[in-house]
Design an enzyme around this catalytic site. Structure first.
Site, PDB file in Angstrom:
ATOM      1  N   PHE A  16      18.758   8.583  54.496  1.00  0.00           N
ATOM      2  CA  PHE A  16      19.696   7.601  53.945  1.00  0.00           C
ATOM      3  C   PHE A  16      21.079   7.659  54.631  1.00  0.00           C
ATOM      4  O   PHE A  16      21.493   6.707  55.319  1.00  0.00           O
ATOM      5  CB  PHE A  16      19.789   7.841  52.436  1.00  0.00           C
ATOM      6  CG  PHE A  16      20.959   7.227  51.745  1.00  0.00           C
ATOM      7  CD1 PHE A  16      21.296   5.889  51.946  1.00  0.00           C
ATOM      8  CD2 PHE A  16      21.733   7.993  50.865  1.00  0.00           C
ATOM      9  CE1 PHE A  16      22.394   5.321  51.283  1.00  0.00           C
ATOM     10  CE2 PHE A  16      22.812   7.429  50.201  1.00  0.00           C
ATOM     11  CZ  PHE A  16      23.153   6.099  50.419  1.00  0.00           C
ATOM     12  N   THR A 138      27.613  19.031  50.082  1.00  0.00           N
ATOM     13  CA  THR A 138      27.684  18.300  48.816  1.00  0.00           C
ATOM     14  C   THR A 138      28.702  18.918  47.861  1.00  0.00           C
ATOM     15  O   THR A 138      28.956  20.124  47.921  1.00  0.00           O
ATOM     16  CB  THR A 138      26.283  18.306  48.166  1.00  0.00           C
ATOM     17  OG1 THR A 138      26.383  17.819  46.834  1.00  0.00           O
ATOM     18  CG2 THR A 138      25.684  19.712  48.100  1.00  0.00           C
ATOM     19  N   ASP A 139      29.195  18.104  46.935  1.00  0.00           N
ATOM     20  CA  ASP A 139      30.088  18.622  45.887  1.00  0.00           C
ATOM     21  C   ASP A 139      29.330  19.482  44.879  1.00  0.00           C
ATOM     22  O   ASP A 139      29.935  20.223  44.101  1.00  0.00           O
ATOM     23  CB  ASP A 139      30.812  17.468  45.166  1.00  0.00           C
ATOM     24  CG  ASP A 139      29.876  16.466  44.485  1.00  0.00           C
ATOM     25  OD1 ASP A 139      28.647  16.591  44.612  1.00  0.00           O
ATOM     26  OD2 ASP A 139      30.397  15.541  43.831  1.00  0.00           O
ATOM     27  N   GLU A 140      27.971  19.381  44.873  1.00  0.00           N
ATOM     28  CA  GLU A 140      27.198  20.101  43.854  1.00  0.00           C
ATOM     29  C   GLU A 140      27.308  21.611  44.000  1.00  0.00           C
ATOM     30  O   GLU A 140      27.013  22.346  43.055  1.00  0.00           O
ATOM     31  CB  GLU A 140      25.720  19.678  43.892  1.00  0.00           C
ATOM     32  CG  GLU A 140      25.553  18.196  43.677  1.00  0.00           C
ATOM     33  CD  GLU A 140      24.189  17.782  43.142  1.00  0.00           C
ATOM     34  OE1 GLU A 140      23.391  18.654  42.771  1.00  0.00           O
ATOM     35  OE2 GLU A 140      23.949  16.560  43.088  1.00  0.00           O
ATOM     36  N   TYR A 164      18.470  23.012  44.518  1.00  0.00           N
ATOM     37  CA  TYR A 164      19.043  22.224  45.619  1.00  0.00           C
ATOM     38  C   TYR A 164      20.464  22.688  45.948  1.00  0.00           C
ATOM     39  O   TYR A 164      20.773  23.014  47.099  1.00  0.00           O
ATOM     40  CB  TYR A 164      19.052  20.732  45.252  1.00  0.00           C
ATOM     41  CG  TYR A 164      19.992  19.906  46.131  1.00  0.00           C
ATOM     42  CD1 TYR A 164      19.708  19.692  47.477  1.00  0.00           C
ATOM     43  CD2 TYR A 164      21.176  19.370  45.609  1.00  0.00           C
ATOM     44  CE1 TYR A 164      20.573  18.958  48.283  1.00  0.00           C
ATOM     45  CE2 TYR A 164      22.040  18.632  46.405  1.00  0.00           C
ATOM     46  CZ  TYR A 164      21.737  18.438  47.737  1.00  0.00           C
ATOM     47  OH  TYR A 164      22.589  17.719  48.540  1.00  0.00           O
ATOM     48  N   LYS A 168      22.037  24.455  49.329  1.00  0.00           N
ATOM     49  CA  LYS A 168      23.139  23.884  50.125  1.00  0.00           C
ATOM     50  C   LYS A 168      24.306  24.875  50.176  1.00  0.00           C
ATOM     51  O   LYS A 168      24.962  25.016  51.206  1.00  0.00           O
ATOM     52  CB  LYS A 168      23.610  22.542  49.522  1.00  0.00           C
ATOM     53  CG  LYS A 168      22.629  21.395  49.684  1.00  0.00           C
ATOM     54  CD  LYS A 168      22.377  20.983  51.129  1.00  0.00           C
ATOM     55  CE  LYS A 168      23.555  20.300  51.787  1.00  0.00           C
ATOM     56  NZ  LYS A 168      23.206  19.753  53.128  1.00  0.00           N
ATOM     57  N   ASP A 295      16.135  15.298  29.307  1.00  0.00           N
ATOM     58  CA  ASP A 295      17.131  15.611  30.324  1.00  0.00           C
ATOM     59  C   ASP A 295      16.554  16.427  31.485  1.00  0.00           C
ATOM     60  O   ASP A 295      15.515  17.085  31.345  1.00  0.00           O
ATOM     61  CB  ASP A 295      18.267  16.410  29.650  1.00  0.00           C
ATOM     62  CG  ASP A 295      19.613  16.142  30.307  1.00  0.00           C
ATOM     63  OD1 ASP A 295      19.634  15.523  31.393  1.00  0.00           O
ATOM     64  OD2 ASP A 295      20.637  16.555  29.729  1.00  0.00           O
TER      65      ASP A 295
END
Ligand code: NAD
Ligand code: DAU
Length: 363
Positions: A16, A138-140, A164, A168, A295
């Site tokens: 993407f 990533t901000d995660e 994930y 990262k 969730d």
């Protein structure tokens, strides 16, 4: 005699963000690029169809962890920079099985760093100084914020919560260490949620657009009040180009859209756009399709990015508002039926069954 500019090596450029970056790079710079992508389920050459015949784009199918292949590409093309997008990127998939995430995001990044280090160490002085390794993250990695917490700055502690984000975070630490230990001129960008054309419809925005167009339920995890900071993908690509051109080696830059939205508000905005674009649809009003489902385990409540460093030091800022970008994205999916048919076949159906059937059973 004028020599041709050195290419850059992009990894994961059929996914993407990588594909949007490749298209923007070819359109806006005169520099060629080599695109190394394994073509996992998320990699799609249809994303690159518009540059298929362009001599400035060389596509190579392969793994960032294949040291022999990467060494060969580096020796053959002598890039002046590497931009690493290649990763397993979907949180829900990492919960179902973390193996590929460790394999590519941690071990793959390690092997890529080693291949690049050997190449970089042998470069002549001028080329060595100018070389950059940009790692797209990533901000995660920073974990989850409470409602009143200040946004993530580059000094925020790492507190990854999903397989994930942990993978990262591991890759970010390796990149940092390769700078401090070996002097490799690295740049790291930590960006918030992207959306836009070519996003694989396992992620919230394209999933909801396609389900709504097709009259299927729109699965909202939990209470729908988890907050993400949304950035249109071409703004992220422009930020990466800015950091590559002007960032200082060893530095980290947070990138975001200054655009916090609760998931339920995002889903409702998509429904409104579809109501407007499809006045004759039998599924109007599309909001009727919203379905709350159990969730995501360990679901981070809120992300928010403090973008003051990249704005102040490098002069980047987003150009597309969420309202413009979302409508443009919905329009893109409506106008690209063939692309949608391609990505919704085969493996995609298995994923939807694995993630959502099980969720319904649990409720
Ligand atoms: P994506 O899943 O759409 O694309 C990943 C690409 O990497 C695919 O083309 C895939 O084939 C390729 N790939 C996977 N493993 C590979 C390997 N071992 N070797 C070579 N290629 C491999 O991901 P995306 O959403 O485009 O994200 C790109 C990068 O940006 C990732 O590193 C991700 O962590 C990061 N990121 C994504 C977002 C987002 O919102 N999507 C936000 C911030 C950061
Ligand atoms: O923050 C950057 C990250 O954004 C990137 O590093 C990741 O690669 C990217 O996938 C994205 O992660 P998220 O988990 O935030 O994105 P996703 O689109 O999967 O989910 C967005 C929010 O929507 C999240 O709070 C979970 C929720 N959600 C998601 C799906 C797929 C739903 O409510 N329903 C769904 O069906």
């Amino acid at each position: 005699m004028t020599s041709s500019p050195s290419p850059i090596l992009v990894t994961g450029g059929a996914g993407f963000i990588g594909a949007n970056f490749v298209l923007q790079w070819i359109a806006e710079t005169g520099t060629p690029l080599v695109n190394l992508d394994k073509l996992t389920y998320a990699g799609n050459l249809a994303n690159l169809a518009s540059v298929a015949g362009d001599a400035r784009h060389v596509f190579v199918q392969g793994d960032i962890g294949d040291a022999a292949l990467v060494a060969k590409l580096l020796a053959e093309h002598r890039p002046c920079a590497v931009v690493n997008f290649a990763a397993e990127s979907h949180v829900d998939r990492s919960i179902h099985g973390a193996g590929e995430f460790i394999q590519t995001n941690v071990l793959g990044t390690f092997r890529l760093l080693e291949s690049v280090r050997h190449y970089w160490q042998a470069l002549p002085a001028g080329e060595k100084d100018a070389f950059r390794f940009l790692h797209v993250s990533t901000d995660e990695v920073y974990g989850s914020l409470g409602p009143a917490d200040p946004a993530f700055t580059e000094r925020h502690n790492y507190r990854p919560n999903s397989p994930y984000s942990a993978s990262k975070a591991g890759s970010d630490h390796l990149v940092r260490a390769w700078h401090h230990t070996y002097g490799l001129p690295v740049l790291t960008t930590n960006c918030s949620n992207n959306y836009g054309p070519f996003q694989f419809p396992e992620k919230l925005i394209p999933l909801v657009i396609l389900n709504a167009m097709q009259g299927k339920p729109l699965p909202v995890y939990g209470d729908g009040q988890n907050v993400r900071d949304w950035l249109f993908v071409t703004d992220h690509c422009a930020a990466i180009r800015t950091v590559l051109a002007r960032g200082s080696p060893g530095e980290v830059y947070n990138i975001g859209g200054d655009c916090e939205r609760a998931n339920l508000d995002v889903v409702r905005a998509i429904c409104r756009a579809l109501d407007e674009f499809l006045p004759g649809s039998a599924h109007r009003p599309h909001e009727r399709l919203i379905a709350f489902v159990p969730d995501r385990p360990g679901h981070d409540r809120r992300y928010a990015i403090d973008t003051s460093k990249v704005k102040r030091e490098l002069g980047w800022q987003p150009a597309v508002t969420f309202e413009q970008g979302l409508k443009q994205t919905v329009r893109w999916y409506l106008d690209h039926e063939q692309w949608v048919r391609g990505v919704q076949s085969g493996e995609y159906r298995n994923w939807i069954a694995a993630n959502y059937t099980q969720r319904q059973k649990a409720s």
